[in-house]
Design a protein around this motif. Structure first.
Motif, PDB file in Angstrom:
ATOM      1  N   GLY A  24     -19.561   1.542   7.249  1.00 23.19           N
ATOM      2  CA  GLY A  24     -18.435   1.219   8.111  1.00 23.19           C
ATOM      3  C   GLY A  24     -18.052   2.421   8.954  1.00 23.19           C
ATOM      4  O   GLY A  24     -18.881   2.994   9.656  1.00 23.19           O
ATOM      5  N   ASN A  25     -16.788   2.827   8.875  1.00 21.24           N
ATOM      6  CA  ASN A  25     -16.313   3.986   9.626  1.00 21.24           C
ATOM      7  C   ASN A  25     -16.316   5.266   8.802  1.00 21.24           C
ATOM      8  O   ASN A  25     -15.701   6.257   9.184  1.00 21.24           O
ATOM      9  N   ARG A  26     -17.040   5.244   7.703  1.00 17.89           N
ATOM     10  CA  ARG A  26     -17.088   6.418   6.830  1.00 17.89           C
ATOM     11  C   ARG A  26     -18.521   6.901   6.651  1.00 17.89           C
ATOM     12  O   ARG A  26     -19.462   6.104   6.635  1.00 17.89           O
ATOM     13  N   LEU A  27     -18.649   8.214   6.510  1.00 17.30           N
ATOM     14  CA  LEU A  27     -19.895   8.772   5.994  1.00 17.30           C
ATOM     15  C   LEU A  27     -19.793   8.766   4.476  1.00 17.30           C
ATOM     16  O   LEU A  27     -18.772   9.169   3.916  1.00 17.30           O
ATOM     17  N   ALA A  28     -20.828   8.299   3.830  1.00 19.78           N
ATOM     18  CA  ALA A  28     -20.812   8.229   2.370  1.00 19.78           C
ATOM     19  C   ALA A  28     -21.580   9.385   1.744  1.00 19.78           C
ATOM     20  O   ALA A  28     -21.168   9.934   0.708  1.00 19.78           O
ATOM     21  N   ALA A  29     -22.715   9.757   2.356  1.00 18.29           N
ATOM     22  CA  ALA A  29     -23.568  10.771   1.745  1.00 18.29           C
ATOM     23  C   ALA A  29     -24.539  11.315   2.779  1.00 18.29           C
ATOM     24  O   ALA A  29     -24.750  10.716   3.845  1.00 18.29           O
ATOM     25  N   LEU A  30     -25.151  12.440   2.437  1.00 16.99           N
ATOM     26  CA  LEU A  30     -26.223  13.015   3.235  1.00 16.99           C
ATOM     27  C   LEU A  30     -27.492  13.068   2.406  1.00 16.99           C
ATOM     28  O   LEU A  30     -27.452  13.367   1.207  1.00 16.99           O
ATOM     29  N   ASP A  31     -28.607  12.760   3.041  1.00 17.52           N
ATOM     30  CA  ASP A  31     -29.914  12.958   2.424  1.00 17.52           C
ATOM     31  C   ASP A  31     -30.450  14.285   2.945  1.00 17.52           C
ATOM     32  O   ASP A  31     -30.674  14.454   4.154  1.00 17.52           O
ATOM     33  N   VAL A  32     -30.626  15.224   2.021  1.00 11.06           N
ATOM     34  CA  VAL A  32     -31.006  16.587   2.392  1.00 11.06           C
ATOM     35  C   VAL A  32     -32.403  16.890   1.852  1.00 11.06           C
ATOM     36  O   VAL A  32     -32.702  16.611   0.685  1.00 11.06           O
ATOM     37  N   LEU A  33     -33.261  17.448   2.709  1.00  9.65           N
ATOM     38  CA  LEU A  33     -34.593  17.854   2.281  1.00  9.65           C
ATOM     39  C   LEU A  33     -34.495  19.173   1.527  1.00  9.65           C
ATOM     40  O   LEU A  33     -34.106  20.204   2.080  1.00  9.65           O
ATOM     41  N   VAL A  34     -34.836  19.123   0.257  1.00 10.80           N
ATOM     42  CA  VAL A  34     -34.818  20.298  -0.609  1.00 10.80           C
ATOM     43  C   VAL A  34     -36.138  20.346  -1.367  1.00 10.80           C
ATOM     44  O   VAL A  34     -36.502  19.380  -2.053  1.00 10.80           O
ATOM     45  N   ASP A  35     -36.889  21.423  -1.224  1.00  9.67           N
ATOM     46  CA  ASP A  35     -38.169  21.576  -1.919  1.00  9.67           C
ATOM     47  C   ASP A  35     -39.124  20.423  -1.609  1.00  9.67           C
ATOM     48  O   ASP A  35     -39.854  19.946  -2.488  1.00  9.67           O
ATOM     49  N   GLY A  36     -39.090  19.952  -0.369  1.00  3.94           N
ATOM     50  CA  GLY A  36     -40.020  18.915   0.047  1.00  3.94           C
ATOM     51  C   GLY A  36     -39.657  17.517  -0.389  1.00  3.94           C
ATOM     52  O   GLY A  36     -40.451  16.580  -0.212  1.00  3.94           O
ATOM     53  N   ARG A  37     -38.477  17.336  -0.956  1.00  2.00           N
ATOM     54  CA  ARG A  37     -38.045  15.998  -1.361  1.00  2.00           C
ATOM     55  C   ARG A  37     -36.624  15.770  -0.885  1.00  2.00           C
ATOM     56  O   ARG A  37     -35.879  16.718  -0.623  1.00  2.00           O
ATOM     57  N   GLU A  38     -36.250  14.511  -0.781  1.00  2.00           N
ATOM     58  CA  GLU A  38     -34.908  14.178  -0.337  1.00  2.00           C
ATOM     59  C   GLU A  38     -33.951  14.090  -1.513  1.00  2.00           C
ATOM     60  O   GLU A  38     -34.237  13.422  -2.509  1.00  2.00           O
ATOM     61  N   VAL A  39     -32.828  14.774  -1.372  1.00  5.24           N
ATOM     62  CA  VAL A  39     -31.769  14.738  -2.379  1.00  5.24           C
ATOM     63  C   VAL A  39     -30.524  14.167  -1.718  1.00  5.24           C
ATOM     64  O   VAL A  39     -30.139  14.598  -0.623  1.00  5.24           O
TER      65      VAL A  39
END
Length: 437
Positions: free
Chosen positions: A119-134
């Motif tokens: 909706g109008n909110r950000l819930a989370a970020l997918d961050v690349l760490v050590d070659g994988r998404e966290v």
């Protein structure tokens, strides 16, 4: 270090705005994650070697205090800051001390791959760490990436460049030279004022930063002889007292977009080629530089302008020129409109009269269509002219600190950002809104 699955506040981008936001939110008791894609903090001040700090005073009194002043004091304790100039190594060290003391979790070498919007909110970020998404969730997010990366990835509204032409300001690769005979260099400048900018101060005080900009005849001749590209307009450097070193803000990379990886790649190559040509010219022709040498080039080309968020209010050139004061100020500035022109575009450099200042309103930090996303630094809501004045580091620090305070208040009171009474925010950042010290 082990990442938690959720934080109260997530700050993206560890430039000076991100540092100020994270430190302030942490000091107010929020759990904070600061994500940075480099292996160090500082953004343009360290990766881009941008310095010194631009004018941020009124009659000698600072308009920006708080985290910014703490950062300055830390650098001075390390003998890494003199006058308004500083070493990137001291900036990083001082910033790390502040972040650690505020309990901020810092994630370096982290690339934000995706922003999860609900909706109008950000819930989370997918961050690349050590070659994988966290995936890391948050209650409030602060975009201090410079490029409005969270705004972009979250599909919130943004604009880029000139409103009519789409042009972006020029890019610059900073470089540093040592072995300079400053006395001989400035003697030449004083004897040849016609070849330098009229804004310069010629009663050079070697206990403070010395700024020199011009050498037009040398540049014109080198361009005519094809020893410099026509994009170079002048040679501009600043010193740190007693160091024999100068930091050069001189290369001029045109026609490229600093938010595009292919364009940035081209800019890096162009910038480094320009630096090589400039260093040869400087060593061969400029008095005082006979024994000079290249110390380093910046980690990355300096980017002045890319995306800007569309917020509840956009700071304009008229706001800057008219010294506009707002009912909801979060920052103050005495730096004027400063546009480094692109191809076919004139540059603009305007100065604010001594004793005057303008304000930045809270509404410029609030992103349209977003309930829990704030922006600080050079991607806040503004027109191109407004942006060119408020993009400097002291003002960016103040807007970052305001975002950190507002985010912490929203978490503490379980309220939406726009529901926080302005007076409560003002109480948390009062030192950045008063000259009554």
């Amino acid at each position: 270090m082990e990442l938690k699955q959720k934080y109260d506040v997530i700050v993206a981008g560890a430039g000076i705005a991100g540092i100020a936001a994270a430190v302030k939110a942490g000091r107010m008791g929020a759990s904070v994650l600061l994500v940075e894609h480099y292996g160090f903090v500082g953004g343009m001040s360290t990766a881009g070697m941008v310095g010194p700090f631009m004018k941020h005073t009124v009659h000698g009194l600072p308009l920006v205090r708080g985290v910014f002043e703490d950062l300055e004091n830390g650098m001075r304790r390390q003998n890494g800051m003199i006058d308004n100039g500083f070493y990137a190594s001291s900036f990083r060290s001082s910033a790390y001390e502040l972040l650690q003391a505020a309990g901020v979790t810092v994630l370096l070498h982290g690339e934000i791959a995706r922003a999860q919007r609900e909706g109008n909110r950000l819930a989370a970020l997918d961050v690349l760490v050590d070659g994988r998404e966290v995936t890391v969730a948050g209650d409030v997010f602060i975009d201090t990436t410079g490029d409005a990366q969270l705004v972009f990835l979250g599909n919130f509204p943004w604009v880029k460049g000139d409103e009519k032409t789409g042009l972006l300001q020029a890019l610059t690769l900073f470089f540093r030279m040592g072995g300079i005979d400053i006395q001989r260099a400035t003697d030449y400048v004083q004897a040849n004022k016609h070849d330098f900018f009229d804004w310069m101060t010629y009663d050079f005080d070697f206990s403070k930063i010395v700024s020199v900009a011009g050498y037009w005849s040398n540049v014109r001749r080198a361009i005519a002889e094809k020893r410099l590209p026509p994009e170079i307009e002048y040679i501009f450097f600043t010193t740190l007292p007693g160091s024999g070193e100068g930091s050069f803000n001189t290369s001029n990379v045109l026609g490229l977009d600093g938010s595009s990886s292919p364009d940035l790649t081209a800019a890096e190559l162009t910038g480094r080629n320009q630096v090589n040509q400039l260093v040869q010219l400087i060593q061969q022709e400029l008095p005082g530089f006979e024994n000079s040498y290249l110390v380093e080039t910046a980690v990355q080309v300096g980017v002045r302008e890319t995306r800007r968020a569309v917020g509840d209010y956009a700071v304009t050139g008229a706001d800057v020129r008219n010294m506009h004061k707002f009912p909801d100020p979060v920052a103050r500035s005495s730096y004027g409109i400063d546009i480094h022109g692109q191809k076919g575009e004139d540059s603009v450099l305007e100065h604010v009269e001594e004793g005057e200042y303008y304000e930045v309103p809270l509404r410029a930090l609030l992103v349209q269509q977003a309930d829990n996303l704030l922006v600080a630094g050079r991607c806040i809501s503004s027109t191109r002219e407004g942006h060119s004045a408020i993009r400097i580091m002291p003002t960016s620090s103040a807007t970052g600190e305001a975002c950190g305070a507002l985010a912490a208040l929203a978490v503490r009171n379980n309220q939406l950002l726009r529901d926080i009474a302005y007076e409560r925010l003002k109480a948390e950042i009062a030192y950045n809104l008063s000259l009554d010290y």
